[in-house]
Structure formats: C-alpha cells, structure tokens
Design an enzyme around this catalytic site. Sequence first.
Site, mmCIF file in Angstrom:
data_model
loop_
_atom_site.group_PDB
_atom_site.id
_atom_site.type_symbol
_atom_site.label_atom_id
_atom_site.label_comp_id
_atom_site.label_asym_id
_atom_site.label_seq_id
_atom_site.Cartn_x
_atom_site.Cartn_y
_atom_site.Cartn_z
ATOM 1 N N ASP A 112 1.050 -13.279 19.394
ATOM 2 C CA ASP A 112 1.111 -11.909 19.909
ATOM 3 C C ASP A 112 2.335 -11.239 19.296
ATOM 4 O O ASP A 112 3.199 -11.913 18.721
ATOM 5 C CB ASP A 112 1.174 -11.903 21.447
ATOM 6 N N GLU A 113 2.419 -9.918 19.445
ATOM 7 C CA GLU A 113 3.559 -9.250 18.804
ATOM 8 C C GLU A 113 4.829 -9.354 19.645
ATOM 9 O O GLU A 113 5.914 -9.471 19.097
ATOM 10 C CB GLU A 113 3.211 -7.795 18.428
ATOM 11 N N ASP A 116 7.079 -9.728 26.522
ATOM 12 C CA ASP A 116 7.855 -8.812 27.359
ATOM 13 C C ASP A 116 8.074 -9.474 28.720
ATOM 14 O O ASP A 116 9.076 -10.166 28.930
ATOM 15 C CB ASP A 116 7.097 -7.484 27.457
ATOM 16 N N THR A 119 3.626 -12.166 31.081
ATOM 17 C CA THR A 119 2.379 -12.239 31.840
ATOM 18 C C THR A 119 1.186 -12.546 30.933
ATOM 19 O O THR A 119 0.350 -13.396 31.251
ATOM 20 C CB THR A 119 2.130 -10.890 32.568
ATOM 21 N N THR A 120 1.100 -11.840 29.834
ATOM 22 C CA THR A 120 -0.042 -11.996 28.921
ATOM 23 C C THR A 120 -0.090 -13.399 28.331
ATOM 24 O O THR A 120 -1.142 -14.029 28.285
ATOM 25 C CB THR A 120 0.054 -10.946 27.789
ATOM 26 N N TRP A 184 12.212 -0.672 24.370
ATOM 27 C CA TRP A 184 10.848 -0.494 23.852
ATOM 28 C C TRP A 184 10.866 -0.718 22.339
ATOM 29 O O TRP A 184 11.712 -0.182 21.625
ATOM 30 C CB TRP A 184 10.294 0.897 24.172
ATOM 31 N N ILE A 185 9.953 -1.537 21.876
ATOM 32 C CA ILE A 185 9.883 -1.830 20.447
ATOM 33 C C ILE A 185 8.764 -1.011 19.824
ATOM 34 O O ILE A 185 7.626 -1.031 20.310
ATOM 35 C CB ILE A 185 9.619 -3.335 20.196
HETATM 36 P P1 5GP Z 1 3.801 -8.872 28.690
HETATM 37 O O1 5GP Z 1 4.545 -8.043 29.679
HETATM 38 O O2 5GP Z 1 2.559 -9.429 29.272
HETATM 39 O O3 5GP Z 1 4.683 -9.917 28.040
HETATM 40 O O4 5GP Z 1 3.371 -7.894 27.521
HETATM 41 C C1 5GP Z 1 2.181 -7.171 27.636
HETATM 42 C C2 5GP Z 1 1.872 -6.341 26.439
HETATM 43 O O5 5GP Z 1 2.577 -5.120 26.565
HETATM 44 C C3 5GP Z 1 2.270 -6.867 25.069
HETATM 45 O O6 5GP Z 1 1.313 -7.730 24.491
HETATM 46 C C4 5GP Z 1 2.346 -5.579 24.282
HETATM 47 O O7 5GP Z 1 1.086 -5.184 23.813
HETATM 48 C C5 5GP Z 1 2.845 -4.576 25.313
HETATM 49 N N1 5GP Z 1 4.293 -4.373 25.178
HETATM 50 C C6 5GP Z 1 5.267 -4.835 25.986
HETATM 51 N N2 5GP Z 1 6.476 -4.439 25.548
HETATM 52 C C7 5GP Z 1 6.243 -3.712 24.420
HETATM 53 C C8 5GP Z 1 7.114 -3.029 23.492
HETATM 54 O O8 5GP Z 1 8.342 -3.009 23.615
HETATM 55 N N3 5GP Z 1 6.517 -2.411 22.464
HETATM 56 C C9 5GP Z 1 5.163 -2.396 22.288
HETATM 57 N N4 5GP Z 1 4.697 -1.736 21.236
HETATM 58 N N5 5GP Z 1 4.312 -3.027 23.136
HETATM 59 C C10 5GP Z 1 4.858 -3.677 24.191
#
Ligand code: 5GP
Length: 207
Positions: A112-113, A116, A119-120, A184-185
């Site tokens: 994944d990129e 954050d 959760t994912t 935020w990225i």
């Molecule tokens: P999680 O909170 O489950 O780790 O991230 C969920 C999803 O939110 C990530 O797969 C991504 O698509 C999106 N996301 C979370 N933080 C960022 C960020 O800083 N930049 C971008 N472009 N997407 C994010």
Amino acid sequence: MSSDDKLYISYNCVHKLCQKAATEILSTIGKPDVIVAIGGGGFIPSRIIRTFLRQTGEKNIPIQAIGLSLYEDLGMGADAIGKEVIRTQWLDFGALAQHFDSLIGKNILIVDEVDDTRTTLHYALTELYQDIQENAEKLGKDMGNTKFSIFVVNNKLKPKRAELNKDLMNGGIYLSGEDVEDRWIAYPWESSDIDTHTELAIKQGNN
Ligand code: 5GP
C-alpha cells in the site's frame, strides 16, 4: 490545508524507495511469489517494486489487486477499532487456483502507499489470512508456511488504531520506504499539476 502543510512525494522518490525496499525484501524473506496491491494507492508502488524484485530471466511476479475503503463508523456495527473497512474488490480464489496457483504456502507481499492509522493493513492481513486458511481447509491442505509481508511507501509515526499480528505474518516482514511525521502526504498520482507537485517535492527533499 495549504500546500505548505503537506508532504509532497515525487514519482522519483517513490521509485527509489521501492528500489531500496526490494533489496531488503530479497535479502530477508526472498522473492515474493505474489504481490497483493491494495488499491488505488498500492497499485503504482506494486508495479515499481516488481521491477526490482524480478531477477534476470525469471518470470514476473503476479500482482493481484484488492480494493478496500474506510469510512468513519457512525455507530452501527462498529468493529473493535472504531472504523469500518469495506471490501470493494477481493481475490478470486477460484480464478487464482486455475491460472496461477493457490496462495497456500506462498510468500505473499501486501503493498500500500501509506500506513496511517494501520486500519487498512490490519484488515487486509487478517482477512487474507482467514480466507487462505478457509481455502486450505476446504482443500484439506495445511497453510503452515504461508508467509505475509507488508511494504508501504510511507509509514506515519503516530499512535495506530490497530496492530499487525506477527503470528499471522509467520516470519514475514513489515517494511516502510520511509517513516514520516503525521502530515497529509500528497502522492504524484493524485496531482492535477505534476510539474508544480514535483517542484514542491524537490524543495522538501523528497525526490
Ligand atoms: P489507514 O488509516 O487505514 O492506515 O489508511 C487508510 C487509507 O487512507 C490509506 O490507504 C490511504 O489511501 C489513505 N491515506 C491516509 N493517509 C493519507 C495521506 O497522508 N495521503 C494520502 N494520499 N492518502 C492517505
């Protein structure tokens, strides 16, 4: 959020982080049998890392796409970590078994990129594990040496809402291209002005 608050990452930067990660993957868990790309952010990093995981003369590593969406739960059926993950696309185990092989016993790399809240990734790991285990049981096989590793381009240094179960990973590794502060990225594939995006990334030293 103004552009100054964001962390800009260029295509070059993503490419180099994938290259560096591939070297580490090859020297630790070895070449993955399959890459599971979490869409859409995991697609481009998956394709790039495959380039560096492939050794001359070898077959390409297959990339399987899964789609997951998160929404803040409004109180109905909240899971333990307070957010719900929706499967928008999942593996077709039947087609996989027919055209590739089953995932039982494989060295699997989930990409994944960004990590954050985690959760994912937590959802992807847990659900993939469970589905492969079910599949193995149906076939009367043992999923014993199935290994899960995870690569993310960036990991945000922050308290996470979920943890990854090392037992499920079975010796697989967790690898981030670069750990970053909690901002935020902005990734290049989301940009509507790639020249300005790249300039900002270069200014921030992320090229
Ligand atoms: P999680 O909170 O489950 O780790 O991230 C969920 C999803 O939110 C990530 O797969 C991504 O698509 C999106 N996301 C979370 N933080 C960022 C960020 O800083 N930049 C971008 N472009 N997407 C994010």
